[in-house]
Design a protein around this motif. Sequence first.
Motif, PDB file in Angstrom:
ATOM      1  N   ILE A  77      43.854  33.813   3.528  1.00 26.29           N
ATOM      2  CA  ILE A  77      45.240  34.279   3.433  1.00 26.29           C
ATOM      3  C   ILE A  77      45.861  34.409   4.824  1.00 26.29           C
ATOM      4  CG2 ILE A  77      46.706  36.226   2.773  1.00 26.29           C
ATOM      5  CD1 ILE A  77      44.784  36.756   0.469  1.00 26.29           C
ATOM      6  N   LEU A  78      47.059  33.882   4.949  1.00 34.22           N
ATOM      7  CA  LEU A  78      47.861  34.045   6.160  1.00 34.22           C
ATOM      8  C   LEU A  78      49.101  34.862   5.805  1.00 34.22           C
ATOM      9  CD1 LEU A  78      48.524  33.229   9.157  1.00 34.22           C
ATOM     10  CD2 LEU A  78      49.786  31.294   8.185  1.00 34.22           C
ATOM     11  N   ILE A  79      49.431  35.823   6.658  1.00 34.87           N
ATOM     12  CA  ILE A  79      50.649  36.608   6.470  1.00 34.87           C
ATOM     13  C   ILE A  79      51.559  36.316   7.664  1.00 34.87           C
ATOM     14  CG2 ILE A  79      51.604  38.919   6.138  1.00 34.87           C
ATOM     15  CD1 ILE A  79      48.556  39.640   5.381  1.00 34.87           C
ATOM     16  N   ALA A  80      52.484  35.407   7.463  1.00 36.02           N
ATOM     17  CA  ALA A  80      53.419  35.012   8.517  1.00 36.02           C
ATOM     18  C   ALA A  80      54.738  35.737   8.285  1.00 36.02           C
ATOM     19  CB  ALA A  80      53.636  33.503   8.506  1.00 36.02           C
ATOM     20  N   TYR A  81      55.249  36.355   9.326  1.00 41.94           N
ATOM     21  CA  TYR A  81      56.453  37.159   9.136  1.00 41.94           C
ATOM     22  C   TYR A  81      57.351  37.108  10.374  1.00 41.94           C
ATOM     23  CZ  TYR A  81      54.144  40.586  12.128  1.00 41.94           C
ATOM     24  OH  TYR A  81      53.538  41.191  13.202  1.00 41.94           O
ATOM     25  N   GLY A 111      43.338  41.687   3.531  1.00 45.65           N
ATOM     26  CA  GLY A 111      42.464  41.179   4.582  1.00 45.65           C
ATOM     27  C   GLY A 111      42.967  39.893   5.205  1.00 45.65           C
ATOM     28  N   GLY A 112      44.208  39.541   4.958  1.00 48.11           N
ATOM     29  CA  GLY A 112      44.764  38.306   5.504  1.00 48.11           C
ATOM     30  C   GLY A 112      45.025  38.389   6.998  1.00 48.11           C
ATOM     31  N   ASP A 113      45.198  37.215   7.610  1.00 50.52           N
ATOM     32  CA  ASP A 113      45.492  37.130   9.046  1.00 50.52           C
ATOM     33  C   ASP A 113      47.005  37.240   9.275  1.00 50.52           C
ATOM     34  OD1 ASP A 113      42.800  36.682   9.477  1.00 50.52           O
ATOM     35  OD2 ASP A 113      43.015  34.503   9.379  1.00 50.52           O
ATOM     36  N   LEU A 114      47.389  38.045  10.243  1.00 49.97           N
ATOM     37  CA  LEU A 114      48.806  38.252  10.547  1.00 49.97           C
ATOM     38  C   LEU A 114      49.276  37.279  11.625  1.00 49.97           C
ATOM     39  CD1 LEU A 114      48.788  42.143  10.661  1.00 49.97           C
ATOM     40  CD2 LEU A 114      49.949  40.766   8.942  1.00 49.97           C
ATOM     41  N   PHE A 115      50.469  36.740  11.419  1.00 56.07           N
ATOM     42  CA  PHE A 115      51.090  35.879  12.427  1.00 56.07           C
ATOM     43  C   PHE A 115      52.565  36.248  12.538  1.00 56.07           C
ATOM     44  CE2 PHE A 115      53.519  32.050  13.621  1.00 56.07           C
ATOM     45  CZ  PHE A 115      52.917  31.775  14.844  1.00 56.07           C
ATOM     46  N   HIS A 116      52.967  36.656  13.742  1.00 59.02           N
ATOM     47  CA  HIS A 116      54.347  37.063  13.987  1.00 59.02           C
ATOM     48  C   HIS A 116      55.164  35.850  14.415  1.00 59.02           C
ATOM     49  CE1 HIS A 116      57.244  40.079  16.150  1.00 59.02           C
ATOM     50  NE2 HIS A 116      57.827  39.427  15.147  1.00 59.02           N
ATOM     51  N   ILE A 117      56.154  35.489  13.629  1.00 54.73           N
ATOM     52  CA  ILE A 117      57.049  34.388  13.973  1.00 54.73           C
ATOM     53  C   ILE A 117      58.045  34.905  15.013  1.00 54.73           C
ATOM     54  CG2 ILE A 117      58.768  32.766  13.097  1.00 54.73           C
ATOM     55  CD1 ILE A 117      57.456  33.110  10.301  1.00 54.73           C
ATOM     56  N   GLU A 118      57.945  34.390  16.232  1.00 51.99           N
ATOM     57  CA  GLU A 118      58.818  34.844  17.313  1.00 51.99           C
ATOM     58  C   GLU A 118      59.512  33.658  17.963  1.00 51.99           C
ATOM     59  OE1 GLU A 118      57.208  38.422  19.681  1.00 51.99           O
ATOM     60  OE2 GLU A 118      55.425  37.229  19.195  1.00 51.99           O
ATOM     61  N   THR A 119      60.744  33.861  18.351  1.00 51.73           N
ATOM     62  CA  THR A 119      61.517  32.802  18.996  1.00 51.73           C
ATOM     63  C   THR A 119      61.345  32.861  20.513  1.00 51.73           C
ATOM     64  OG1 THR A 119      63.438  34.265  19.017  1.00 51.73           O
ATOM     65  CG2 THR A 119      63.245  32.712  17.178  1.00 51.73           C
ATOM     66  N   VAL A 120      61.465  31.690  21.132  1.00 52.40           N
ATOM     67  CA  VAL A 120      61.396  31.621  22.591  1.00 52.40           C
ATOM     68  C   VAL A 120      62.526  32.442  23.204  1.00 52.40           C
ATOM     69  CG1 VAL A 120      61.597  30.083  24.578  1.00 52.40           C
ATOM     70  CG2 VAL A 120      60.233  29.382  22.586  1.00 52.40           C
ATOM     71  N   THR A 121      63.706  32.288  22.661  1.00 54.54           N
ATOM     72  CA  THR A 121      64.848  33.092  23.101  1.00 54.54           C
ATOM     73  C   THR A 121      64.982  34.293  22.182  1.00 54.54           C
ATOM     74  OG1 THR A 121      66.019  31.113  23.861  1.00 54.54           O
ATOM     75  CG2 THR A 121      67.330  33.110  23.538  1.00 54.54           C
ATOM     76  N   ASP A 157      44.832  29.008   2.259  1.00 51.46           N
ATOM     77  CA  ASP A 157      45.180  28.671   0.874  1.00 51.46           C
ATOM     78  C   ASP A 157      46.469  29.347   0.430  1.00 51.46           C
ATOM     79  OD1 ASP A 157      42.545  27.328   0.325  1.00 51.46           O
ATOM     80  OD2 ASP A 157      41.822  29.339   0.748  1.00 51.46           O
ATOM     81  N   VAL A 158      46.663  30.584   0.899  1.00 48.07           N
ATOM     82  CA  VAL A 158      47.828  31.382   0.506  1.00 48.07           C
ATOM     83  C   VAL A 158      48.577  31.812   1.766  1.00 48.07           C
ATOM     84  CG1 VAL A 158      48.613  33.522  -0.595  1.00 48.07           C
ATOM     85  CG2 VAL A 158      46.702  32.224  -1.584  1.00 48.07           C
ATOM     86  N   VAL A 159      49.900  31.669   1.730  1.00 48.02           N
ATOM     87  CA  VAL A 159      50.735  32.109   2.850  1.00 48.02           C
ATOM     88  C   VAL A 159      51.755  33.116   2.335  1.00 48.02           C
ATOM     89  CG1 VAL A 159      52.329  31.422   4.678  1.00 48.02           C
ATOM     90  CG2 VAL A 159      50.481  29.865   3.995  1.00 48.02           C
ATOM     91  N   PHE A 160      51.585  34.371   2.737  1.00 53.00           N
ATOM     92  CA  PHE A 160      52.624  35.372   2.504  1.00 53.00           C
ATOM     93  C   PHE A 160      53.675  35.171   3.586  1.00 53.00           C
ATOM     94  CE2 PHE A 160      49.195  37.252   0.138  1.00 53.00           C
ATOM     95  CZ  PHE A 160      49.796  37.960  -0.883  1.00 53.00           C
ATOM     96  N   LEU A 161      54.925  35.075   3.167  1.00 49.55           N
ATOM     97  CA  LEU A 161      56.009  34.778   4.109  1.00 49.55           C
ATOM     98  C   LEU A 161      57.014  35.921   4.096  1.00 49.55           C
ATOM     99  CD1 LEU A 161      57.207  32.586   6.028  1.00 49.55           C
ATOM    100  CD2 LEU A 161      58.561  31.812   4.067  1.00 49.55           C
ATOM    101  N   GLY A 162      57.135  36.614   5.231  1.00 48.37           N
ATOM    102  CA  GLY A 162      58.018  37.769   5.292  1.00 48.37           C
ATOM    103  C   GLY A 162      59.192  37.569   6.236  1.00 48.37           C
ATOM    104  N   PHE A 183      52.714  22.243   3.637  1.00 47.81           N
ATOM    105  CA  PHE A 183      52.380  23.277   2.653  1.00 47.81           C
ATOM    106  C   PHE A 183      51.823  22.698   1.348  1.00 47.81           C
ATOM    107  CE2 PHE A 183      54.950  25.727   5.517  1.00 47.81           C
ATOM    108  CZ  PHE A 183      54.531  27.039   5.365  1.00 47.81           C
ATOM    109  N   SER A 184      51.530  21.435   1.326  1.00 50.88           N
ATOM    110  CA  SER A 184      51.043  20.812   0.098  1.00 50.88           C
ATOM    111  C   SER A 184      49.787  21.516  -0.395  1.00 50.88           C
ATOM    112  CB  SER A 184      50.736  19.330   0.339  1.00 50.88           C
ATOM    113  OG  SER A 184      51.890  18.642   0.760  1.00 50.88           O
ATOM    114  N   GLY A 185      49.794  21.884  -1.679  1.00 50.58           N
ATOM    115  CA  GLY A 185      48.633  22.510  -2.293  1.00 50.58           C
ATOM    116  C   GLY A 185      48.470  23.986  -1.991  1.00 50.58           C
ATOM    117  N   LYS A 186      49.358  24.557  -1.214  1.00 47.37           N
ATOM    118  CA  LYS A 186      49.238  25.969  -0.870  1.00 47.37           C
ATOM    119  C   LYS A 186      50.096  26.833  -1.799  1.00 47.37           C
ATOM    120  CE  LYS A 186      48.330  25.020   4.018  1.00 47.37           C
ATOM    121  NZ  LYS A 186      46.877  25.088   3.848  1.00 47.37           N
TER     122      LYS A 186
END
Length: 248
Positions: A77-81, A111-121, A157-162, A183-186
């Motif tokens: 699991i990925l938690i991208a936000y 127990g998913g992995d966190l990923f913070h979506i951040e902009t360059v600017t 396999d799973v992406v939580f998108l916040g 994202f094919s198959g996810k």
Amino acid sequence: MKKIFTALLAVMMLFTLAACGSTNTGGESASTSTPQSSTPESTAAPDSTPSESTETSQPSESEDIQPAEEESDSTRILIAYFSRAGENYNVGVIEKGNTAIIAEMIGEQTGGDLFHIETVTPYPENYRECTNVAQQELRDNARPELKATVDNFEDYDVVFLGYPNWWGDMPMAVYTFLESYDFSGKTVVPFATHEGSGLASTESSIASACSGAEVLGGLAIRGSVAQNSQAEANESVVNWLREAGFID
């Protein structure tokens, strides 16, 4: 007669000495063989070294196999936000973004992995200035450049998108993220923070952007609840995850 008796006595003494010599030799050989029989060859049998090493290796082999089987059967699991601190509507100046708080709750439960979506600017900290930038990006259908990418995205396999709901849509930076991967198959699971707009039409937007993915029903939580009523927010997260089958 005396000579005969003396001769017989001498013969008897010779037999006695011979018998004594024979007994001493046997005792030495026995005492000598005893240390030989207690060398490593004899100590190996009581220690049962071969059978113990066999019994020990079997559990260790099964322990090595079990994690591999669990890992192969588990869902990654990925938690991208996307989340923004600074001045926010209805909550004032905050150190941690509303969506980040919910993302961390999901991570704790799954127990998913966190990923913070951040902009360059970075976006302005002032609320009004930020909304102006966000509105202009929406009009331009912009794709802001992101600071980082997800390593081994294909393994999830799973992406939580916040994301927060900005002007009835996702921040344009989230579109940049979605268009950067296959994202094919996810399975994609949306969650949003808002102050009255809910998820708006973002679920369908995600489905369009993530061709080949299954998009599940999302969760919408008010930013003010995420900041000021975290027990309530966490209860909503837990119930949502349970209903979706991600936790028991």
